[in-house]
Design a protein around this motif. Sequence first.
Motif, PDB file in Angstrom:
ATOM      1  N   ALA A 138       1.352 -47.459 -14.916  1.00  0.00           N
ATOM      2  CA  ALA A 138       2.291 -46.416 -15.331  1.00  0.00           C
ATOM      3  C   ALA A 138       3.711 -46.796 -14.926  1.00  0.00           C
ATOM      4  O   ALA A 138       3.957 -47.257 -13.808  1.00  0.00           O
ATOM      5  N   SER A 139       4.648 -46.569 -15.845  1.00  0.00           N
ATOM      6  CA  SER A 139       6.061 -46.825 -15.561  1.00  0.00           C
ATOM      7  C   SER A 139       6.845 -45.535 -15.355  1.00  0.00           C
ATOM      8  O   SER A 139       8.031 -45.573 -15.058  1.00  0.00           O
ATOM      9  N   VAL A 147       0.574 -37.412 -13.934  1.00  0.00           N
ATOM     10  CA  VAL A 147      -0.346 -36.498 -13.265  1.00  0.00           C
ATOM     11  C   VAL A 147      -1.778 -36.896 -13.598  1.00  0.00           C
ATOM     12  O   VAL A 147      -2.083 -37.271 -14.736  1.00  0.00           O
ATOM     13  N   LEU A 148      -2.640 -36.825 -12.607  1.00  0.00           N
ATOM     14  CA  LEU A 148      -4.036 -37.192 -12.807  1.00  0.00           C
ATOM     15  C   LEU A 148      -4.947 -36.226 -12.074  1.00  0.00           C
ATOM     16  O   LEU A 148      -4.542 -35.568 -11.110  1.00  0.00           O
ATOM     17  N   ALA A 149      -6.176 -36.124 -12.558  1.00  0.00           N
ATOM     18  CA  ALA A 149      -7.166 -35.275 -11.913  1.00  0.00           C
ATOM     19  C   ALA A 149      -7.662 -35.958 -10.644  1.00  0.00           C
ATOM     20  O   ALA A 149      -7.808 -37.178 -10.596  1.00  0.00           O
ATOM     21  N   LEU A 157      -8.436 -47.393  -5.297  1.00  0.00           N
ATOM     22  CA  LEU A 157      -8.040 -48.178  -6.462  1.00  0.00           C
ATOM     23  C   LEU A 157      -9.046 -48.027  -7.600  1.00  0.00           C
ATOM     24  O   LEU A 157      -8.662 -47.898  -8.766  1.00  0.00           O
ATOM     25  N   CYS A 158     -10.332 -48.029  -7.273  1.00  0.00           N
ATOM     26  CA  CYS A 158     -11.359 -47.849  -8.309  1.00  0.00           C
ATOM     27  C   CYS A 158     -11.245 -46.475  -8.952  1.00  0.00           C
ATOM     28  O   CYS A 158     -11.346 -46.336 -10.178  1.00  0.00           O
ATOM     29  N   GLU A 159     -11.023 -45.437  -8.140  1.00  0.00           N
ATOM     30  CA  GLU A 159     -10.899 -44.087  -8.670  1.00  0.00           C
ATOM     31  C   GLU A 159      -9.658 -43.959  -9.564  1.00  0.00           C
ATOM     32  O   GLU A 159      -9.709 -43.341 -10.623  1.00  0.00           O
ATOM     33  N   GLU A 208      -8.001 -40.365 -16.074  1.00  0.00           N
ATOM     34  CA  GLU A 208      -7.208 -40.238 -17.294  1.00  0.00           C
ATOM     35  C   GLU A 208      -5.925 -39.478 -16.988  1.00  0.00           C
ATOM     36  O   GLU A 208      -5.953 -38.453 -16.303  1.00  0.00           O
ATOM     37  N   ALA A 209      -4.805 -40.008 -17.459  1.00  0.00           N
ATOM     38  CA  ALA A 209      -3.534 -39.311 -17.268  1.00  0.00           C
ATOM     39  C   ALA A 209      -3.551 -37.985 -18.025  1.00  0.00           C
ATOM     40  O   ALA A 209      -4.100 -37.896 -19.125  1.00  0.00           O
ATOM     41  N   LEU A 210      -2.938 -36.956 -17.434  1.00  0.00           N
ATOM     42  CA  LEU A 210      -2.942 -35.622 -18.022  1.00  0.00           C
ATOM     43  C   LEU A 210      -1.544 -35.276 -18.550  1.00  0.00           C
ATOM     44  O   LEU A 210      -0.552 -35.491 -17.855  1.00  0.00           O
TER      45      LEU A 210
END
Length: 246
Positions: A89-90, A94-96, A127-129, A134-136
């Motif tokens: 991401a640049s 927000v992510l879950a 890092l794996c998570e 998915e970006a929200l």
Amino acid sequence: MSVIRRTLVSPTIRPLAHRERIEWHDHAVHQLAYPLRGVLEVSTSHGAWVVPPNRAVWIPAGVAHSHRAHGPTELRSLIFDVPVNPLAASSPTVLAVSPLLREVIRALSGGGALTEEHRYHLSRVVLCELRAVEALPLCLPAPSDPRLVALCDALALDPADSRTLRELGRQVGAAERTLSRLFREQTGITFPQWRGQLRLHHALKLLATGLPVTRVAADCGYRSPSAFIEAFRASYGTTPGRYLAS
């Protein structure tokens, strides 16, 4: 293994009082900002994000931003070296936050006596998570046209304002068609979508103060509590009642 150990540095924990603000700043590293409790509002020059405890926000290195707490808030942060960008991401994203990621953030930022090997394995889980999430689309974009700025500022003061875009256009001196086009060009979304996002952001702030769902629905301009509940569930994956209970 030693390279990966250096990717996660200086996790922090910072309590914030209701309405407390962290003024504009930026970092030379990436930050994952997570409110373990409370609600965190993150602002940049391009827009704002309101982040409840089941969400986190990735803030890339070099992006100027500010924070404001709504309700007593506990800000947990994980810091990553610049080459490490699992979201690719640049811009702020927000992510879950899964239950697993929540507990790992808690462990890494809690100041407990973790061994270097334990920290290494937990950082690999983070890092794996992050690679899997998915970006929200929960940003409230900030326009630059002075007429749109005036219109958005007026609605931010009263999200329950139900005036149409044509009626609001009379106040700022622009035609409905012009404002509609500018909204799409400068925010990437339509005016109804922008207003819906504004109301949801405002709802999160009010819920953080302990207001009941029916009052929040009315103060945010929803036609009924059920309409508010459905809009909230669609964006945040839970109902306002369950959010308050948690």
